[in-house]
Write a protein that holds these residues in place. Sequence first.
Motif, PDB file in Angstrom:
ATOM      1  N   PHE A   4       0.947  -1.131   0.126  1.00  0.00           N
ATOM      2  CA  PHE A   4      -0.219   0.068   0.055  1.00  0.00           C
ATOM      3  C   PHE A   4       0.875   1.150  -0.118  1.00  0.00           C
ATOM      4  O   PHE A   4       0.553   2.152  -0.489  1.00  0.00           O
ATOM      5  CB  PHE A   4      -1.024  -0.113   1.094  1.00  0.00           C
ATOM      6  CG  PHE A   4      -1.805   1.081   1.169  1.00  0.00           C
ATOM      7  CD1 PHE A   4      -2.865   1.291   0.462  1.00  0.00           C
ATOM      8  CD2 PHE A   4      -1.561   2.198   2.157  1.00  0.00           C
ATOM      9  CE1 PHE A   4      -3.727   2.555   0.370  1.00  0.00           C
ATOM     10  CE2 PHE A   4      -2.324   3.240   2.151  1.00  0.00           C
ATOM     11  CZ  PHE A   4      -3.256   3.237   1.295  1.00  0.00           C
ATOM     12  N   SER A   5       1.762   1.213   0.577  1.00  0.00           N
ATOM     13  CA  SER A   5       2.968   2.371   0.721  1.00  0.00           C
ATOM     14  C   SER A   5       3.338   2.444  -0.537  1.00  0.00           C
ATOM     15  O   SER A   5       3.722   3.744  -1.270  1.00  0.00           O
ATOM     16  CB  SER A   5       3.773   2.112   1.800  1.00  0.00           C
ATOM     17  OG  SER A   5       3.566   2.014   3.213  1.00  0.00           O
ATOM     18  N   LEU A   8       0.764   4.324  -2.622  1.00  0.00           N
ATOM     19  CA  LEU A   8       0.508   5.620  -2.346  1.00  0.00           C
ATOM     20  C   LEU A   8       1.713   6.342  -2.814  1.00  0.00           C
ATOM     21  O   LEU A   8       1.279   7.514  -3.499  1.00  0.00           O
ATOM     22  CB  LEU A   8       0.588   5.627  -0.486  1.00  0.00           C
ATOM     23  CG  LEU A   8       0.267   6.953  -0.139  1.00  0.00           C
ATOM     24  CD1 LEU A   8      -1.266   7.175  -0.569  1.00  0.00           C
ATOM     25  CD2 LEU A   8       0.244   6.996   1.471  1.00  0.00           C
ATOM     26  N   ILE A  11       0.892   6.941  -6.333  1.00  0.00           N
ATOM     27  CA  ILE A  11      -0.223   7.890  -6.580  1.00  0.00           C
ATOM     28  C   ILE A  11       0.165   9.200  -6.648  1.00  0.00           C
ATOM     29  O   ILE A  11      -0.212  10.199  -7.284  1.00  0.00           O
ATOM     30  CB  ILE A  11      -1.325   7.585  -5.917  1.00  0.00           C
ATOM     31  CG1 ILE A  11      -2.039   6.179  -6.322  1.00  0.00           C
ATOM     32  CG2 ILE A  11      -2.374   8.502  -5.590  1.00  0.00           C
ATOM     33  CD1 ILE A  11      -2.896   5.440  -5.153  1.00  0.00           C
ATOM     34  N   VAL A  12       0.942   9.460  -5.599  1.00  0.00           N
ATOM     35  CA  VAL A  12       1.405  10.993  -5.482  1.00  0.00           C
ATOM     36  C   VAL A  12       2.377  11.496  -6.589  1.00  0.00           C
ATOM     37  O   VAL A  12       2.129  12.491  -7.131  1.00  0.00           O
ATOM     38  CB  VAL A  12       2.364  11.236  -4.082  1.00  0.00           C
ATOM     39  CG1 VAL A  12       2.952  12.492  -3.902  1.00  0.00           C
ATOM     40  CG2 VAL A  12       1.150  10.894  -2.839  1.00  0.00           C
ATOM     41  N   ILE A  69      -5.302   4.098  -7.895  1.00  0.00           N
ATOM     42  CA  ILE A  69      -6.132   4.169  -6.676  1.00  0.00           C
ATOM     43  C   ILE A  69      -6.916   2.892  -6.782  1.00  0.00           C
ATOM     44  O   ILE A  69      -7.179   2.314  -5.505  1.00  0.00           O
ATOM     45  CB  ILE A  69      -7.040   5.444  -6.898  1.00  0.00           C
ATOM     46  CG1 ILE A  69      -6.179   6.550  -6.938  1.00  0.00           C
ATOM     47  CG2 ILE A  69      -8.340   5.373  -6.073  1.00  0.00           C
ATOM     48  CD1 ILE A  69      -6.964   7.808  -7.393  1.00  0.00           C
ATOM     49  N   SER A  72      -4.766   0.066  -5.213  1.00  0.00           N
ATOM     50  CA  SER A  72      -4.455   0.406  -3.716  1.00  0.00           C
ATOM     51  C   SER A  72      -5.559  -0.005  -2.794  1.00  0.00           C
ATOM     52  O   SER A  72      -5.173  -0.408  -1.516  1.00  0.00           O
ATOM     53  CB  SER A  72      -3.893   1.928  -3.790  1.00  0.00           C
ATOM     54  OG  SER A  72      -5.175   2.773  -3.741  1.00  0.00           O
ATOM     55  N   ASN A  73      -6.766   0.024  -3.273  1.00  0.00           N
ATOM     56  CA  ASN A  73      -7.624  -0.370  -2.332  1.00  0.00           C
ATOM     57  C   ASN A  73      -7.652  -1.744  -2.341  1.00  0.00           C
ATOM     58  O   ASN A  73      -7.910  -2.461  -1.214  1.00  0.00           O
ATOM     59  CB  ASN A  73      -9.261   0.187  -3.113  1.00  0.00           C
ATOM     60  CG  ASN A  73     -10.108  -0.250  -2.061  1.00  0.00           C
ATOM     61  OD1 ASN A  73     -10.166  -0.113  -0.977  1.00  0.00           O
ATOM     62  ND2 ASN A  73     -11.445  -0.391  -2.672  1.00  0.00           N
TER      63      ASN A  73
END
Length: 120
Positions: A4-5, A8, A11-12, A69, A72-73
């Motif tokens: 997940f990190s 994340l 995504i950023v 996104i 990541s869910n």
Amino acid sequence: MSTFSIFLALIVVVAFLLVVVVMVQNPKGGGLSSSFGGGGTQQLGGVKKTTDFLDKSTWALATLLLVLILLSNVAINTGDGTVDSKALDPNATTTQPLPSTTPLPTTTNEAATTTSDSLQ
């Protein structure tokens, strides 16, 4: 570092690139740049195909952002399987306390009755 990190961080980065690509684009209708003396007649870098590249990269980055996104869910760590709430745990059995069958002790308040009688 968890999955997940990693999602994340990606995504950023993709969101930042998307913001940069959108800000670089020349607005089709002139937008705010024409009212501040931009005129809208100059091509970015003097190349006519630049707007096509920016348009395609905007769609590609937006699609990539949406896919990241959604992925990541799936990668969110749900823990070790324990549920904090018993309302969400289908295997939990809760028992309600039974009402007390013993009568409550009754107290007589003689002082209150004697003072009310003396006031009359």
